[in-house]
Design a protein around this motif. Structure first.
Motif, mmCIF file in Angstrom:
data_model
loop_
_atom_site.group_PDB
_atom_site.id
_atom_site.type_symbol
_atom_site.label_atom_id
_atom_site.label_comp_id
_atom_site.label_asym_id
_atom_site.label_seq_id
_atom_site.Cartn_x
_atom_site.Cartn_y
_atom_site.Cartn_z
ATOM 1 N N MET A 1 8.873 -0.379 -2.276
ATOM 2 C CA MET A 1 8.091 -1.668 -1.488
ATOM 3 C C MET A 1 6.549 -1.416 -1.796
ATOM 4 O O MET A 1 6.300 -0.239 -1.580
ATOM 5 C CB MET A 1 8.659 -1.873 -0.011
ATOM 6 N N SER A 2 5.922 -2.453 -2.186
ATOM 7 C CA SER A 2 4.390 -2.556 -2.328
ATOM 8 C C SER A 2 3.777 -3.523 -1.067
ATOM 9 O O SER A 2 4.456 -4.053 -0.351
ATOM 10 C CB SER A 2 4.268 -2.803 -3.473
ATOM 11 N N THR A 3 2.427 -3.141 -1.216
ATOM 12 C CA THR A 3 1.615 -3.952 -0.233
ATOM 13 C C THR A 3 0.958 -4.885 -0.939
ATOM 14 O O THR A 3 0.703 -5.011 -2.058
ATOM 15 C CB THR A 3 0.626 -2.903 0.430
ATOM 16 N N LEU A 4 0.369 -5.769 -0.118
ATOM 17 C CA LEU A 4 -0.515 -7.008 -0.601
ATOM 18 C C LEU A 4 -1.388 -6.580 -1.321
ATOM 19 O O LEU A 4 -1.871 -7.496 -2.329
ATOM 20 C CB LEU A 4 -0.585 -7.989 0.830
ATOM 21 N N LEU A 5 -2.127 -5.394 -1.065
ATOM 22 C CA LEU A 5 -3.399 -4.994 -1.649
ATOM 23 C C LEU A 5 -2.999 -4.497 -3.196
ATOM 24 O O LEU A 5 -3.914 -4.611 -4.193
ATOM 25 C CB LEU A 5 -3.929 -3.945 -1.171
ATOM 26 N N GLY A 17 7.052 -7.315 5.741
ATOM 27 C CA GLY A 17 6.841 -6.548 6.885
ATOM 28 C C GLY A 17 5.615 -6.359 7.222
ATOM 29 O O GLY A 17 4.666 -6.550 6.210
ATOM 30 N N PHE A 18 5.193 -5.492 8.148
ATOM 31 C CA PHE A 18 3.892 -5.065 8.486
ATOM 32 C C PHE A 18 3.765 -3.669 8.877
ATOM 33 O O PHE A 18 4.797 -3.221 9.689
ATOM 34 C CB PHE A 18 3.193 -6.034 9.462
ATOM 35 N N LEU A 19 2.833 -3.014 8.733
ATOM 36 C CA LEU A 19 2.555 -1.653 9.219
ATOM 37 C C LEU A 19 1.613 -1.475 10.434
ATOM 38 O O LEU A 19 1.452 -0.300 10.999
ATOM 39 C CB LEU A 19 2.077 -0.702 8.075
ATOM 40 N N GLN A 65 -8.784 -4.068 3.724
ATOM 41 C CA GLN A 65 -8.544 -3.080 4.803
ATOM 42 C C GLN A 65 -7.297 -3.340 5.352
ATOM 43 O O GLN A 65 -6.372 -2.726 5.941
ATOM 44 C CB GLN A 65 -9.547 -2.883 5.801
ATOM 45 N N GLU A 66 -7.213 -4.623 5.711
ATOM 46 C CA GLU A 66 -5.957 -5.309 6.394
ATOM 47 C C GLU A 66 -4.800 -5.474 5.255
ATOM 48 O O GLU A 66 -3.504 -5.576 5.826
ATOM 49 C CB GLU A 66 -6.414 -6.512 6.917
ATOM 50 N N ALA A 67 -5.046 -6.103 4.184
ATOM 51 C CA ALA A 67 -4.011 -6.214 3.164
ATOM 52 C C ALA A 67 -3.345 -4.797 2.869
ATOM 53 O O ALA A 67 -1.817 -5.228 2.299
ATOM 54 C CB ALA A 67 -4.651 -6.714 1.680
ATOM 55 N N LYS A 68 -3.724 -3.744 3.172
ATOM 56 C CA LYS A 68 -2.707 -2.620 2.811
ATOM 57 C C LYS A 68 -1.802 -2.349 3.637
ATOM 58 O O LYS A 68 -0.838 -1.552 3.550
ATOM 59 C CB LYS A 68 -3.860 -1.244 2.607
#
Length: 77
Positions: A1-5, A17-19, A65-68
């Motif tokens: 799974m990856s992040t938006l960044l 999901g969200f961290l 900083q939020e996208a990660k």
């Protein structure tokens, strides 16, 4: 799974999901729910925010900083 960044401009993915619980509440209020289709439109220069299109409906600016903290999975249309 990856992040938006980690997505490149033009790529689409689905929120999975969200961290960060604080960011999660804010994005849920804006309609960015798990399963929502997101696309990176562009990155603003000089370490500016990412410009996203949510559900092909509206645009949202999100700090890198939020996208990660936003987990995404590949979108299969």
């Amino acid at each position: 799974m990856s992040t938006l960044l980690e997505l490149a401009p033009g790529q689409e993915a689905r929120v999975s999901g969200f961290l960060d619980p604080t960011l999660e509440m804010r994005l849920l209020e804006l309609g960015c729910l798990p399963g929502t289709l997101v696309q990176i439109d562009r990155e603003v220069p000089f370490n500016g925010p990412l410009i996203l299109t949510i559900n092909q409906d509206y645009q949202l600016a999100l700090r890198k900083q939020e996208a990660k903290f936003v987990l995404v999975s590949p979108s299969f249309n």
